[in-house]
Design a protein around this motif. Structure first.
Motif, short mmCIF file in Angstrom:
data_model
loop_
_atom_site.label_atom_id
_atom_site.label_comp_id
_atom_site.label_asym_id
_atom_site.label_seq_id
_atom_site.Cartn_x
_atom_site.Cartn_y
_atom_site.Cartn_z
N ILE A 170 0.85 -1.20 0.00
CA ILE A 170 0.00 0.00 0.00
C ILE A 170 0.88 1.24 0.00
N ASN A 171 0.54 2.18 -0.86
CA ASN A 171 1.22 3.47 -0.91
C ASN A 171 0.13 4.52 -1.03
N SER A 172 -0.21 5.16 0.09
CA SER A 172 -1.39 6.01 0.09
C SER A 172 -1.22 7.20 1.02
N SER A 173 -2.17 8.13 0.91
CA SER A 173 -2.10 9.36 1.70
C SER A 173 -3.51 9.85 1.99
N ARG A 174 -3.63 10.57 3.10
CA ARG A 174 -4.92 11.16 3.47
C ARG A 174 -4.71 12.60 3.92
N ILE A 175 -5.75 13.40 3.76
CA ILE A 175 -5.73 14.78 4.24
C ILE A 175 -6.98 15.03 5.06
N GLY A 176 -6.92 16.02 5.95
CA GLY A 176 -8.08 16.28 6.78
C GLY A 176 -8.01 17.64 7.45
N ALA A 177 -9.04 17.92 8.24
CA ALA A 177 -9.13 19.17 8.98
C ALA A 177 -9.72 18.89 10.36
N THR A 178 -9.33 19.70 11.33
CA THR A 178 -9.79 19.55 12.71
C THR A 178 -10.20 20.90 13.27
#
Length: 290
Positions: free
Chosen positions: A243-251
């Motif tokens: 697996i080669n993956s990424s995520r983005i988010g906000a808090t």
């Protein structure tokens, strides 16, 4: 066979700001949370599976305690999830459905801030200004979750996981910038689809956060991570891709009083070719006492 791998790897994608935040010693924090996740979790394009979508309602209860260790700030944190999950998929042209309910694997984090974060009581802490913090921690995943040896989709993993991690936090006036890096290591699962043995390679992860604090202690943050590895084998035969993956988010965190706050988190996948293509939202309530 990679379905087991992907559903449990998604639990290892930490995207949590302020993990090495400066706090007074002797603090206690109780957290209750609810999260919803929905998306595609197939990681192997060659599998005869299409439209595999999981909906997961996740309830969590956590506790954190801070203490002094060699004049450095240390903390221990425990989190227990309870999951209600259902999904559907098309396998070899036939639509199937299913659901799982029960406790997930417990997480225990033990960490210490080695630089820039002395163990201070509340009176001295109020006069201290953070600059740069460097800390280390060990996260342990305990196999307490519900697990069925004859099922590919499970809430629990039936194995231990260990993640040594290092993190740095830097304050710039109202902004806190953070970077963590760690590696998940997993023990074998010797009850995969009966008495088969599932092995998984380590998973390397990086995550970064930038949080802006307002005068009333409300804060907002942007979050991103990247993780790679985790190739699986079942009885020494390949069972899942790297697996080669990424995520983005906000808090967003908003104080309700000096001891209470609420937090809202959103995140989504960036790499959406196969697997881990899901969205999640989490709402949590936090109570602090000494």
């Amino acid at each position: 066979m990679s379905l087991f791998f992907i559903c449990n790897l998604s639990k290892a994608q930490d995207l949590e700001p302020r993990a090495y935040a400066n706090m007074p010693k002797g603090g206690n924090v109780i957290v209750g949370s609810y999260g919803f996740m929905k998306g595609d979790v197939v990681s192997e394009a060659t599998l005869p599976i299409e439209d595999f979508i999981i909906n997961s309602n996740n309830f969590g209860l956590g506790y954190l305690h801070t203490f002094g260790l060699g004049d450095k700030l240390a903390r221990v944190q425990v989190a227990i999830p309870y999951v209600l999950m259902d999904g559907h998929a098309t396998v070899n042209g036939e639509k199937i459905t299913g659901n799982r309910t029960g406790f997930g694997d417990m997480r225990i984090r033990l960490g210490i801030n080695l630089l820039g974060s002395p163990a201070l009581d509340r009176k001295d802490f109020s006069k201290y200004q953070q600059k740069t913090i460097f800390g280390v921690s060990l996260v342990t995943s305990v196999p307490t979750g519900v697990y069925y040896p004859d099922k590919r989709i499970n809430i629990g993993t039936n194995r231990w996981g260990f993640k040594p991690e290092a993190g740095i936090s830097k304050r710039f006036e109202h902004v806190y910038a953070e970077l963590y890096s760690g590696v998940w290591f997993y023990t074998k699962n010797d009850q995969y689809l009966g008495d088969n043995v599932l092995k998984q390679d380590p998973v390397l992860s990086f995550q970064g956060h930038a949080c802006y604090y307002f005068k009333n202690q409300m804060w907002v943050g942007v979050n991103a991570n990247w993780f790679s590895g985790g190739k699986t084998e079942v009885d020494e035969l390949p069972a899942g891709s790297v697996i080669n993956s990424s995520r983005i988010g906000a808090t967003v965190s908003m104080p309700l009083s000096r001891s209470q706050s609420v937090k809202l988190q959103l995140n989504t996948g960036v790499f959406k070719d196969i697997g881990l293509n899901y969205d999640s939202i989490t709402f949590s309530y936090q109570y602090v006492f000494f």
